[in-house]
Motif scaffolding. Sequence first.
Motif, mmCIF file in Angstrom:
data_model
loop_
_atom_site.group_PDB
_atom_site.id
_atom_site.type_symbol
_atom_site.label_atom_id
_atom_site.label_comp_id
_atom_site.label_asym_id
_atom_site.label_seq_id
_atom_site.Cartn_x
_atom_site.Cartn_y
_atom_site.Cartn_z
ATOM 1 N N GLY A 14 0.820 -1.210 0.000
ATOM 2 C CA GLY A 14 0.000 0.000 0.000
ATOM 3 C C GLY A 14 0.855 1.261 0.000
ATOM 4 N N ILE A 15 1.935 1.246 0.767
ATOM 5 C CA ILE A 15 2.854 2.396 0.791
ATOM 6 C C ILE A 15 3.491 2.590 -0.581
ATOM 7 N N PHE A 16 3.860 1.475 -1.220
ATOM 8 C CA PHE A 16 4.434 1.561 -2.572
ATOM 9 C C PHE A 16 3.449 2.198 -3.545
ATOM 10 N N LEU A 17 2.174 1.805 -3.452
ATOM 11 C CA LEU A 17 1.170 2.336 -4.374
ATOM 12 C C LEU A 17 0.910 3.821 -4.116
ATOM 13 N N ILE A 18 0.887 4.216 -2.868
ATOM 14 C CA ILE A 18 0.711 5.644 -2.555
ATOM 15 C C ILE A 18 1.886 6.446 -3.095
ATOM 16 N N SER A 47 -3.842 8.319 -10.924
ATOM 17 C CA SER A 47 -3.334 8.610 -9.585
ATOM 18 C C SER A 47 -4.401 8.359 -8.528
ATOM 19 N N LEU A 48 -5.637 8.740 -8.824
ATOM 20 C CA LEU A 48 -6.737 8.542 -7.876
ATOM 21 C C LEU A 48 -6.985 7.057 -7.632
ATOM 22 N N ILE A 49 -7.038 6.281 -8.720
ATOM 23 C CA ILE A 49 -7.256 4.831 -8.581
ATOM 24 C C ILE A 49 -6.125 4.191 -7.784
ATOM 25 N N THR A 50 -4.901 4.599 -8.078
ATOM 26 C CA THR A 50 -3.732 4.014 -7.412
ATOM 27 C C THR A 50 -3.699 4.364 -5.934
ATOM 28 N N VAL A 51 -3.980 5.636 -5.599
ATOM 29 C CA VAL A 51 -3.923 6.039 -4.191
ATOM 30 C C VAL A 51 -5.051 5.397 -3.393
ATOM 31 N N LEU A 52 -6.218 5.198 -3.997
ATOM 32 C CA LEU A 52 -7.316 4.524 -3.296
ATOM 33 C C LEU A 52 -6.970 3.063 -3.008
ATOM 34 N N ALA A 53 -6.339 2.409 -3.997
ATOM 35 C CA ALA A 53 -5.912 1.021 -3.779
ATOM 36 C C ALA A 53 -4.855 0.960 -2.679
ATOM 37 N N GLY A 54 -3.942 1.932 -2.678
ATOM 38 C CA GLY A 54 -2.915 1.973 -1.645
ATOM 39 C C GLY A 54 -3.498 2.203 -0.266
ATOM 40 N N LEU A 55 -4.450 3.136 -0.160
ATOM 41 C CA LEU A 55 -5.085 3.419 1.132
ATOM 42 C C LEU A 55 -5.870 2.224 1.640
ATOM 43 N N ARG A 62 -0.634 -1.668 10.353
ATOM 44 C CA ARG A 62 0.452 -2.654 10.400
ATOM 45 C C ARG A 62 0.333 -3.483 11.672
ATOM 46 N N PRO A 63 0.322 -4.826 11.554
ATOM 47 C CA PRO A 63 0.238 -5.675 12.751
ATOM 48 C C PRO A 63 1.401 -5.386 13.702
ATOM 49 N N ILE A 82 5.151 -6.716 -9.344
ATOM 50 C CA ILE A 82 3.956 -6.997 -10.149
ATOM 51 C C ILE A 82 2.856 -5.972 -9.868
ATOM 52 N N VAL A 83 2.595 -5.702 -8.601
ATOM 53 C CA VAL A 83 1.513 -4.785 -8.233
ATOM 54 C C VAL A 83 1.784 -3.376 -8.750
ATOM 55 N N VAL A 84 3.023 -2.906 -8.582
ATOM 56 C CA VAL A 84 3.367 -1.568 -9.071
ATOM 57 C C VAL A 84 3.194 -1.484 -10.587
ATOM 58 N N CYS A 85 3.596 -2.527 -11.304
ATOM 59 C CA CYS A 85 3.435 -2.544 -12.773
ATOM 60 C C CYS A 85 1.964 -2.477 -13.166
#
Length: 484
Positions: A14-18, A47-55, A62-63, A82-85
Motif C-alpha cells: 500500500g505504501i508503494f502504491l501511494i 493517480s486517484l485509482i492508485t492512491v485509493l488502492a494503496g489506502l 500494520r500488525p 507486479i503490483v506496481v506494474c
Amino acid sequence: MALPTLRIIGFILGIFLITLAVSMVIPMLTLLLFERTDDLNAFLWSSLITVLAGLALVAPGRPEHAHLRPRDMYMLTTASWIVVCCFAALPMVIIQDISYTDAFFETMSGITTTGSTVLVGLDHASPGLLMWRSLINWLGGIGFIGMAVAILPLLRVGGMRLFQTESSDWGEKVMPRSHMAAKYILLVYIGLTVLGFLSFWVAGMTPFDAVNHSMSSIATGGFSTSDASLANWTQPAVHWVAVLFMILGALPFTLYVATLRGNRKALIKDHQVRDFVAFLVAIWLAFGTWLWLNSEHAWLDAVRIVAVNVTSVATTTGYALGDYNQWGSFAVMVFFYLTFVGGCSGSTSGGLKIFRLQVAYVLLKANLQQLVHPRAVIKQQYNGHNLDDEIVRSILTFSFFFGITIGVIALGLALMGLDWMTAMSGAATAVANVGPGLGPIIGPAGNFSSLPDAAKWLLSLGMLLGRLEILTVLVLLTPAFWKH
C-alpha cells in the motif's frame, strides 16, 4: 503464510502504491509546463485509482507483533514489482489508447529497466507520457539497487552473499546504520541523475530530452524520447555522455558511498569495476577497428558508434545508435554474446553480472590446478572473499537457471510462430533486461508491437524473472515455501 504476515506485506504494498500515485504528479506538472492539459485527466484518474488502492491496503494498519522473515521477503519482492506494474500501466492505456497487454509490457519493461518498447511515434508523443516512461525507468533502477544491496545477500540468491560485507557491515566500514546507507545511496543516485541532466543539456539536448535521457541512462533502462533512440542526435558529445552515464549506472553504488565517505580508492581497487571497464574499452577498440575496416566510417566515428552500442548492450541499457543488424553476421553474434554480460552487482544493470563470470574463471583455474596437483589444497578467493561451497553452489544454480529460463521462454515464443532469431534474442534480451533484440522485428531498428499478446505476457514474465534474479521468483512455486 500466516495472516499477520500477509497483512504486513499488504501494508508495505500500500505504501508503494501511494508513492507511485504521488509520483504521477511529475508528469502532470510536465503537461502543465507544455500546456498539454488534454492528457492531464489520464494521470489524475490513474493517480486517484492508485492512491485509493494503496489506502485500502494501508487502512487495516500494520500488525504490531508481525515481523518479516527472510522467506517472506521473496513474496514481498515479487509482489511489489507486479503490483506496481499493474497500476503504473494505467496512464498508458488512457493516453495511448492501447491494450492493457501493451501497457503492462511497456511498464514491466520500464520498471525492470529492460527498455523494450511497443510504442511508436515517440517523437510526437505526449510529453507527460514520455516523462512517465523515463520516471518508471528511474524508479525501477533505484528499487533494484536497494534490493540487490539489502535483500538479495540476505536471501542468499545467486552468489550475492559475496557482497554481504558491503551491505551489512556498514556499521564499521561506511556508516553507522543501514537506513543511513539507503539515504546515501539515494543521494548518490539523485546526484548522478542531476549531473547527467546537465551533461546531456550542455552536449546539445533540450532540457526535456536531457532529463529523460539522464533518468534512463543512470537507471540503465534505455527509454528514449525518439523512435531513433540516440541516433536522433548527431552530436558526438551526446553519445559520449550517454556512454559515460551508462557505465556509471552499471557500477556498484555502495562503492560510490564508500568513496564519498573517504575511501578514495574504493572504485579503483574493486575487481569488478576494473575488469568491467577494461572489458568495455577492449571491445570498443577491437570492434571499432573492425567496423572501421569494414565500413566507410572514420576510425574515431567507428569507435564512437561501437562504444555507444556495445556499452548499451553490455550494461543492459538498450539505447541504439543505428542498426547494428546491418553490420553483418559477425557483429550480430558479438551483440548476442554481449547480451548476457551485464554490469556489476549492486548496480542498476541486469544480465549475469561481471562477478559471476569472474568467479567462473577462478573456479576453472582452481580445477585445472587441481588436475595438475591432485593433493594440493588450492585456495579459492574472489575480491578478498573466500569462495565457500554455498556461494559456489548458489552461483552455479543461478547461472544454470538463467540459461534454462532463456531456453524455455525462447521455446514458448517459437511455439507462437516467431522465427528462431526473434524467439532466441527476444528471450535473452528479456531475461537479461537488455531491451532491443536481434533481427528485423525486435532489433534496434524495430520494436515489440507486432508480437502476439501471448508473447508479450511471456516476455513480461521473463523480464520479471531476470530482474529479480530468477530464484527469488521460482521459490514461490515450491510447495515447501507455502508450508509453515
